[in-house]
Motif scaffolding. Structure first.
Motif, PDB file in Angstrom:
ATOM      1  N   ARG A 300       0.833  -1.211   0.000  1.00  0.00           N
ATOM      2  CA  ARG A 300       0.000   0.000   0.000  1.00  0.00           C
ATOM      3  C   ARG A 300       0.865   1.258   0.000  1.00  0.00           C
ATOM      4  N   SER A 303       2.337   1.609  -3.540  1.00  0.00           N
ATOM      5  CA  SER A 303       1.293   2.002  -4.488  1.00  0.00           C
ATOM      6  C   SER A 303       0.927   3.463  -4.313  1.00  0.00           C
ATOM      7  N   GLU A 356      -0.707   5.525   7.678  1.00  0.00           N
ATOM      8  CA  GLU A 356      -2.136   5.267   7.599  1.00  0.00           C
ATOM      9  C   GLU A 356      -2.653   5.026   9.006  1.00  0.00           C
ATOM     10  N   THR A 364      -4.711   9.099   5.400  1.00  0.00           N
ATOM     11  CA  THR A 364      -3.452   8.537   4.917  1.00  0.00           C
ATOM     12  C   THR A 364      -2.578   9.665   4.372  1.00  0.00           C
TER      13      THR A 364
END
Length: 650
Positions: A300, A303, A356, A364
């Motif tokens: 995550r 990304s 996050e 986030t």
């Protein structure tokens, strides 16, 4: 210098034929030094002499018309071709007279993206320095607006009378030309000095730019360029909004981006890598934290770095690109800190922090910070999390201990800070809440952390960092004597000086500051046995290469946490720096008996001082005391030990 044009009535331009481009070019070449001087005098001194010189040449060179041009205003006996290029030069200089800041400066540069010659790389150019009279003239011109400076240039360089000058200014687009002529006439400056070498942008001296910083910029530029090459592949990143494989670049670029964003490709150093490394930097940090094996979290984070969605808040310090990684980055930390899952990555140029919330809510964040060339103290700690006025740090593996200091309480002992086994500190007060306004008030504090390296770590002694709102805290140092050579801010003199300077750090918060050095450059005995004052110069250098300088005056008897008075400030200056450390400044000081004095002090590079413009006096030393009035506006000039001159910062 070209022969000055004589003042004369305007010619009848209706009877003049159009000027051919070849004739205009011949006039431009013949009178080029005069045109560049007019542009240089009209431009603002706030641009800096190097930029002002280049811009003056650019304005003059761009005065050449693209086609035949009918002269708009010509004095009798003046070459019409010269009148055309002079008016174009004047218009160009007036249009660019004052620096444009903020979004206006960005918009102007964006509209002219193609580099316009002349351009100089690796050198700083400036006219030859003049004497005290030329210095006074330059400062007097700086107080005038652009139309008045243009009027001064036309009167002093061209020899025009008031009527011809006003007529030419009106043709150049000045809204109130007669007022500009009047302001120039009332300034009381000797216009005959305008033909001196101080104002000749065609006879120049050259010096190198900051060579060390240039090398760092090249490394940063290479990394940013590689990142830009693969940035186009973002449309093909999984999870992008509407992106397809066909929209991304084919072949190797797409594969390189996919590999860079693959959690399995993350680089990881082992726990003892720093002991074998030839330099102490972020590349030798091991991967730490209890979630370094959490592939979902790492995925995550990567990304979000590759293509942050609308729910990700992205921030970057000044001069830091937020482009995707050009190659697999290095994992420094992954774990839970203060209610958030944190991933800290490093790509050789930038630190990237992904956070996050653990409760699954929104918020986030993705933060970027430049750290190219970070070594030793500058690569020894990172701010992992902030909340409720506190900050948690991740410290380097070569750090053995961390303690908390209040910079405004120099006599207070540091307080030990607990660290977990992975190098994360407990939350400690952050300087984010400290402001310039509350300094000197009861209960004011400025937190900093003192880090102690492990025994045997070469070239590293205990040092001090403070949180200025970026991922990398700023390294605080202290200097005395000639050269502004920084040492660690841990001695008694250093802590005392920083107690008077710390509050000024609020002015550079969020600027991407790398180091801040406070230099005690002069002690000055005051008249009537009032004691000895101290002069400090605080220089903040950014990761982006910019700098901020404050000169401060501390009268005797000040309380330990009293902020020193700011006597001067500057940006993009060599003062108090490693290449040209010399600095000079002055203040008006009121004695206990009510009398006022002009005080001046220079660094050890200054041999003598001269005051003009108000009380005139010369001191054979690097300090000066002159009786003055509360309204005195004096100019200070220093003679360097090397024979050159130094202007006072304001």
């Amino acid at each position: 210098m070209d022969t000055q044009a004589t003042s004369a009535p305007a010619a009848d331009v209706t009877s003049l034929p159009p000027v051919e481009v070849d004739d205009a070019e011949a006039a431009l070449v013949e009178h080029y030094p005069r045109l560049v001087r007019i542009a240089y005098l009209t431009l603002s001194a706030r641009l800096g002499r190097h930029r002002r010189v280049l811009l003056a040449h650019r304005v003059a060179q761009r005065s050449l018309p693209r086609g035949r041009r009918v002269p708009e205003v010509v004095e009798a006996g003046t070459d019409p071709a010269y009148a055309v290029v002079r008016l174009a030069t004047l218009r160009g200089a007036l249009a660019r007279a004052d620096r444009v800041d903020g979004w206006r400066r960005w918009a102007r540069s964006a509209g002219n993206a193609v580099p316009v010659p002349p351009r100089v790389i690796g050198l700083r150019l400036f006219p030859r320095a003049g004497g005290s009279e030329e210095l006074a003239l330059d400062r007097a011109l700086a107080r005038l607006d652009a139309p008045a400076r243009a009027a001064f240039a036309l009167r002093g360089v061209e020899g025009l009378d008031e009527e011809s000058t006003a007529r030419l200014l009106a043709s150049a687009g000045v809204a109130a030309p007669r007022r500009a002529v009047r302001d120039a006439a009332m300034s009381g400056v000797n216009a005959s000095l305008l033909v001196s070498g101080e104002f000749d942008p065609c006879v120049l001296q050259a010096r190198p730019t900051d060579l060390v910083r240039r090398r760092q910029h090249v490394r940063a530029g290479v990394g940013a360029a590689l990142a830009v090459v693969v940035a186009a592949a973002l449309l093909g990143v999984p999870g992008s909004d509407g992106g397809t494989e066909a929209s991304g670049p084919p072949g190797s670029a797409q594969a390189a981006l996919a590999q860079a964003l693959d959690p399995a490709s993350l680089l990881r150093a082992d726990a003892t890598a720093w002991q074998r490394a030839d330099r102490l930097d972020f590349a030798s940090w091991p991967a730490r934290g209890d979630r370094t094996g959490d592939q979902a979290l790492l995925g995550r984070a990567l990304s979000a770095w590759g293509r942050p969605g609308a729910s990700v808040h992205v921030s970057a310090t000044a001069g830091t690109p937020s482009t995707p990684p050009a190659a697999p980055p290095r994992l420094l930390f992954a774990g839970d800190v203060d209610g958030a899952a944190i991933v800290l990555l490093y790509d050789g140029v930038r630190l990237v922090r992904y956070a996050e919330p653990l409760d699954g809510g929104s918020g986030t964040a993705l933060d970027f910070a430049r750290v190219d060339g970070a070594l030793g103290a500058s690569a020894s700690a990172v701010v992992l999390a902030r909340s409720d006025g506190n900050a948690s740090y991740l410290t380097a593996p070569w750090i053995s201990g961390v303690s908390l200091r209040d910079l405004l309480s120099p006599s207070a002992a540091p307080q030990a800070i607990h660290r977990a086994a992975d190098g994360v500190t407990d939350p400690v007060p952050s300087a984010q809440a400290a402001t310039d306004a509350n300094c000197g008030t009861a209960g004011a504090t400025w937190p900093a952390i003192r880090l102690t390296p492990r025994a045997g770590v070469p070239g590293l002694a205990p040092f001090v960092l403070t949180d200025l709102g970026d991922l990398a805290p700023a390294h605080l140092t202290y200097a005395t004597g000639r050269g502004a050579v920084p040492a660690e801010a841990t001695s008694a003199d250093a802590t005392a000086a920083w107690a008077h300077s710390a509050c000024r750090l609020a002015s550079v918060r969020g600027e991407g500051v790398r180091t801040v050095n406070t230099w005690a450059f002069a002690d000055q005995p005051l008249p009537d046995g009032a004691g000895t004052a101290q002069w400090l110069c605080t220089r903040a250098d950014d990761w982006s290469g910019d700098d901020h300088v404050l000169v401060q005056f501390l009268p005797p008897g000040s309380a330990p946490d009293t902020p020193a008075a700011v006597s001067a400030s500057a940006r993009s200056t060599a003062a108090c720096g490693p290449l040209q450390p010399g600095v000079l400044s002055g203040v008006l000081w009121k004695a206990r008996d009510g009398r006022w004095y002009l005080l001046g002090a220079g660094s050890p590079e200054v041999a003598s001082l001269t005051a003009t413009g108000g009380p005139r006096s010369t001191s054979p030393t690097r300090t000066l005391v002159v009786p003055a009035r509360q309204t005195t506006q004096a100019e200070l000039t220093g003679r360097l030990t090397t024979g050159g001159t130094l202007d006072a910062l304001k």
